[in-house]
Design an enzyme around this catalytic site. Structure first.
Site, mmCIF file in Angstrom:
data_model
loop_
_atom_site.group_PDB
_atom_site.id
_atom_site.type_symbol
_atom_site.label_atom_id
_atom_site.label_comp_id
_atom_site.label_asym_id
_atom_site.label_seq_id
_atom_site.Cartn_x
_atom_site.Cartn_y
_atom_site.Cartn_z
ATOM 1 N N PRO A 78 0.828 -1.207 0.000
ATOM 2 C CA PRO A 78 0.000 0.000 0.000
ATOM 3 C C PRO A 78 0.857 1.249 0.000
ATOM 4 O O PRO A 78 1.968 1.253 0.501
ATOM 5 C CB PRO A 78 -0.783 -0.121 1.314
ATOM 6 C CG PRO A 78 0.101 -0.949 2.204
ATOM 7 C CD PRO A 78 0.805 -1.912 1.291
ATOM 8 N N ASP A 79 0.322 2.313 -0.617
ATOM 9 C CA ASP A 79 1.030 3.585 -0.516
ATOM 10 C C ASP A 79 0.571 4.291 0.758
ATOM 11 O O ASP A 79 -0.174 3.746 1.551
ATOM 12 C CB ASP A 79 0.841 4.445 -1.774
ATOM 13 C CG ASP A 79 -0.591 4.930 -1.951
ATOM 14 O OD1 ASP A 79 -1.414 4.731 -1.043
ATOM 15 O OD2 ASP A 79 -0.878 5.508 -3.013
ATOM 16 N N PHE A 80 1.035 5.513 0.941
ATOM 17 C CA PHE A 80 0.756 6.202 2.199
ATOM 18 C C PHE A 80 -0.444 7.129 2.129
ATOM 19 O O PHE A 80 -1.152 7.291 3.118
ATOM 20 C CB PHE A 80 1.989 7.011 2.635
ATOM 21 C CG PHE A 80 3.122 6.137 3.123
ATOM 22 C CD1 PHE A 80 3.142 5.662 4.424
ATOM 23 C CD2 PHE A 80 4.146 5.778 2.271
ATOM 24 C CE1 PHE A 80 4.170 4.850 4.867
ATOM 25 C CE2 PHE A 80 5.183 4.973 2.704
ATOM 26 C CZ PHE A 80 5.202 4.504 4.006
ATOM 27 N N ARG A 81 -0.699 7.748 0.983
ATOM 28 C CA ARG A 81 -1.619 8.879 0.968
ATOM 29 C C ARG A 81 -2.916 8.657 0.196
ATOM 30 O O ARG A 81 -3.789 9.525 0.219
ATOM 31 C CB ARG A 81 -0.895 10.113 0.392
ATOM 32 C CG ARG A 81 0.305 10.520 1.237
ATOM 33 C CD ARG A 81 1.042 11.719 0.653
ATOM 34 N NE ARG A 81 2.286 11.988 1.358
ATOM 35 C CZ ARG A 81 2.388 12.698 2.465
ATOM 36 N NH1 ARG A 81 1.318 13.237 2.993
ATOM 37 N NH2 ARG A 81 3.560 12.889 3.046
ATOM 38 N N CYS A 108 20.924 0.870 15.896
ATOM 39 C CA CYS A 108 20.409 1.178 17.230
ATOM 40 C C CYS A 108 20.272 2.690 17.339
ATOM 41 O O CYS A 108 21.255 3.426 17.140
ATOM 42 C CB CYS A 108 21.350 0.640 18.304
ATOM 43 S SG CYS A 108 20.869 1.097 19.988
ATOM 44 N N HIS A 136 15.043 7.756 1.213
ATOM 45 C CA HIS A 136 14.471 7.642 2.549
ATOM 46 C C HIS A 136 14.870 6.337 3.226
ATOM 47 O O HIS A 136 14.223 5.905 4.183
ATOM 48 C CB HIS A 136 12.954 7.772 2.482
ATOM 49 C CG HIS A 136 12.504 9.119 1.994
ATOM 50 N ND1 HIS A 136 11.253 9.370 1.482
ATOM 51 C CD2 HIS A 136 13.169 10.309 1.938
ATOM 52 C CE1 HIS A 136 11.158 10.642 1.141
ATOM 53 N NE2 HIS A 136 12.309 11.230 1.405
#
Length: 263
Positions: free
Chosen positions: A15-18, A117, A109
């Site tokens: 799925p995309d985000f928007r 960590c 990204h």
């Protein structure tokens, strides 16, 4: 140069985000976030890492996610010696899975290939983190590793990889065409890339909606985004509406080419 957004990976089962109704940001209410983007904020992650860990399970590339025709199109450009670089917002590594050489891809990204960590800054084993994540054993993994750990996905407020900035000038100086595929162009500095390069360089947007117009870019002085109107001083922008896969199929057919893996 190709710029890829989440729309290039939708056909991969990710799925995309928007996208309203189906995008990840619309389906995060169950995680009790103050607002959807909080899942990618370091301060929130330090307070409550569980929402990101749950989301990571859904996003982690696996047998269920396979390269799309958009990814194969990027490989085709590389095979034909036409690809300067693919800059991707996506964290799924499907460009390399499609066969695009890793040195031709800039994951702006980050992705799931490496992990660190947060507390110490030290690298941790990404495969071991994945195993702990899906086994529900992140608490013990974090304790062994010196603090909260996550995949090397760039959160809001974190610096983008140095390689992203180091390659911009040579890549966009060499590029003769910019293809922007499946992105809302809402996240900077990635969105600002559309105004790099020669002021006469042709630019094509492959997307469901027109985006990137009157864009206040942050990497160049005087950048203004796309201008798809006839009033453009230099008419160089083209909008190709539709899904990424269907549109690149038409482009490939028009060029008399064939996508890798096509029968």
């Amino acid at each position: 140069v190709v710029m890829l957004g989440a729309g290039a990976s939708v056909a991969a089962g990710l799925p995309d985000f928007r996208t309203p109704g189906t995008g990840l940001y619309d389906n995060l209410q169950e995680y009790g976030l103050p607002y959807p983007e909080a899942v990618f904020e370091l301060d929130f992650f330090r307070q409550n890492p569980e929402p990101f860990y749950e989301l990571a399970k859904a996003l982690w590339p696996g047998p269920h996610s396979k390269p799309t025709k958009a990814h194969k199109f990027v490989k085709l450009l590389s095979d034909k010696g036409q690809l300067v670089r693919c800059y991707t917002q996506n964290i799924d590594s499907l460009e390399v899975a499609a066969g695009v050489p890793a040195d031709k891809v800039v994951a702006a990204h980050g992705n799931f290939d490496t992990a660190s960590c947060v507390a110490t800054g030290e690298k941790v084993d990404a495969a071991a983190l994945r195993e702990a994540l899906f086994a529900g054993e992140m608490a013990s993994f974090n304790e062994r590793s010196g603090g909260l750990c996550k995949s090397d996905i760039v959160f809001f407020g974190e610096a983008l990889p140095a390689r992203f900035f180091n390659l911009l000038a040579p890549d966009f100086g060499e590029a003769e065409l910019l293809l922007v595929v499946g992105t809302s162009l809402e996240v900077h500095p990635f969105a600002s890339l559309i105004d790099l390069g020669r002021p006469t360089m042709p630019r094509a947007l492959i997307n469901r909606e027109r985006v990137g117009e009157a864009l206040a870019t942050r990497l160049t002085a005087g950048g203004s985004g796309f201008n798809f109107t006839d009033a453009a001083v230099v008419p160089r922008d083209v909008f190709l509406p539709g899904d990424a896969d269907a549109t690149v199929e038409r482009l490939v057919a028009a060029a008399g080419w064939e996508l890798p893996g096509s029968v």
